[in-house]
Design an enzyme around this catalytic site. Structure first.
Site, PDB file in Angstrom:
ATOM      1  N   HIS A   1       0.840  -1.196   0.000  1.00  0.00           N
ATOM      2  CA  HIS A   1       0.000   0.000   0.000  1.00  0.00           C
ATOM      3  C   HIS A   1       0.877   1.249   0.000  1.00  0.00           C
ATOM      4  O   HIS A   1       1.798   1.379   0.819  1.00  0.00           O
ATOM      5  CB  HIS A   1      -0.921  -0.002   1.222  1.00  0.00           C
TER       6      HIS A   1
ATOM      7  N   GLU B   1       1.611   3.385   3.036  1.00  0.00           N
ATOM      8  CA  GLU B   1       2.289   2.660   4.107  1.00  0.00           C
ATOM      9  C   GLU B   1       3.781   2.530   3.778  1.00  0.00           C
ATOM     10  O   GLU B   1       4.450   1.569   4.156  1.00  0.00           O
ATOM     11  CB  GLU B   1       1.619   1.300   4.301  1.00  0.00           C
TER      12      GLU B   1
ATOM     13  N   HIS C   1       2.663  -4.202   6.730  1.00  0.00           N
ATOM     14  CA  HIS C   1       1.710  -3.115   6.508  1.00  0.00           C
ATOM     15  C   HIS C   1       1.737  -2.200   7.729  1.00  0.00           C
ATOM     16  O   HIS C   1       2.485  -2.424   8.679  1.00  0.00           O
ATOM     17  CB  HIS C   1       0.297  -3.687   6.311  1.00  0.00           C
TER      18      HIS C   1
ATOM     19  N   GLU D   1       0.807  -5.631  10.956  1.00  0.00           N
ATOM     20  CA  GLU D   1       0.412  -4.216  10.964  1.00  0.00           C
ATOM     21  C   GLU D   1       1.320  -3.477  11.941  1.00  0.00           C
ATOM     22  O   GLU D   1       1.136  -3.507  13.160  1.00  0.00           O
ATOM     23  CB  GLU D   1      -1.055  -4.078  11.366  1.00  0.00           C
TER      24      GLU D   1
END
Length: 304
Positions: free
Chosen positions: A61, A64, A209, A268
């Site tokens: 992404h 990110e 991420h 994450e």
């Protein structure tokens, strides 16, 4: 180890960083696994000589992008410790790289990252530049842009109940986020990662991420029997939470688990609102490094 001080870190910075490391550390092997929409090579770094093959990627992404310098810092620290014999957060890196072969893609989505950190002037094609502006609701603030340069979310591109994920999403066309394309694996970046993964037959994959300090380890009960224990071990060393995630499909980790039954993780990193400020690197890095080192170690139960 302390992270480098940087302001922004886009494709150019990563390329230069890899060139420097390749010169400094002959064991580092860098090649391309494909190209982005705009023709930027998607680079992979290989180090280690062991039997277990582990893949780690970052910046699926665009907003990110902090995951790229974090992974690059990890690469640099591993190379340094492998050369000097120093430990990294208590782990013997020389021993780990004798047991594992690491394949790391620091930036899956180079065009998207460049858009976020440098703006749409990085797009030479006038028609595409105008389209990106419109897909971003006619705003030149690209800090919320997750997609590739064609407005497709690369982590919604994989053939793992892709149709279900499309029905779940409210976005039906190119957008800054959450549009999975008109079919799985239409985008060159997603195709490159999928082909690379199938070719190398990894034992473990990890996708970095942001944000939430969470570890996603399961997919539709298709994960291996030891996946939860493996995730809990990663949680213990990092302080992150191991989460059994439901209601999400079409991601890279999902597809890997579905196709192989081997351990796949989405991590994450950090906490806050994307894009996380680059100043957060100092706080994020130690726990991320411990998590990755633990993932690489042979101490997890043997899996199929």
């Amino acid at each position: 180890m302390e992270c480098r001080e940087i302001d922004i870190y886009g494709y150019e910075e990563m390329h230069d960083h890899l060139s420097t490391l390749s010169t400094q550390y002959p064991i580092l092997h860098v090649e391309s696994i494909g190209s982005s929409v705009l023709g930027r090579p998607i680079q992979v770094v290989q180090m280690g000589v062991g039997e277990r093959k582990i893949h780690i990627n970052a910046a699926f992404h665009a907003n990110e992008w902090i995951t790229t310098p974090l992974l690059m810092q990890f690469i640099e620290d591993c190379l340094h410790c492998n050369t000097t014999g120093e430990q990294l957060y208590g782990y013997d890196v020389q021993a780990l790289l004798a047991e594992a072969e690491l394949w790391l893609v620091p930036m899956v989505n180079p065009d998207g990252v460049e858009l976020v950190v440098r703006g749409r002037e990085t797009i030479s094609d006038k028609q595409l530049r105008e389209a990106v502006f419109n897909w971003n609701e006619q705003s030149d603030d690209y800090t919320g842009w997750k997609a590739n340069i064609r407005g497709v979310d690369l982590n919604d591109q994989f053939p793992a109940f892709w149709e279900v994920e499309c029905e779940r999403r409210t976005v039906s066309g190119p957008s800054s986020r959450d549009y999975g394309g008109n079919a799985p694996l239409t985008e060159p970046e997603a195709k490159a990662i999928a082909a690379f993964t199938q070719k190398e037959e990894f034992d473990v994959v990890i996708a970095l991420h942001t944000q939430g300090k969470e570890i996603y380890w399961n997919y539709r009960d298709l994960e291996c029997p030891h996946a939860e224990a493996y995730a809990n071990r990663l949680a213990q060393v990092s302080g992150y939470a191991a989460i059994k995630l439901t209601g999400s499909d079409a991601g890279y980790k999902d597809w890997f688990i579905q196709e192989t039954g081997r351990p796949g993780f989405t991590i994450e990193l950090g906490e806050g609102v994307n894009p996380l400020p680059i100043s957060d690197m100092q706080d994020i890095y130690p726990n991320m490094a411990r998590l990755l080192l633990e993932a690489i170690s042979r101490s997890e139960p043997q899996v199929g």
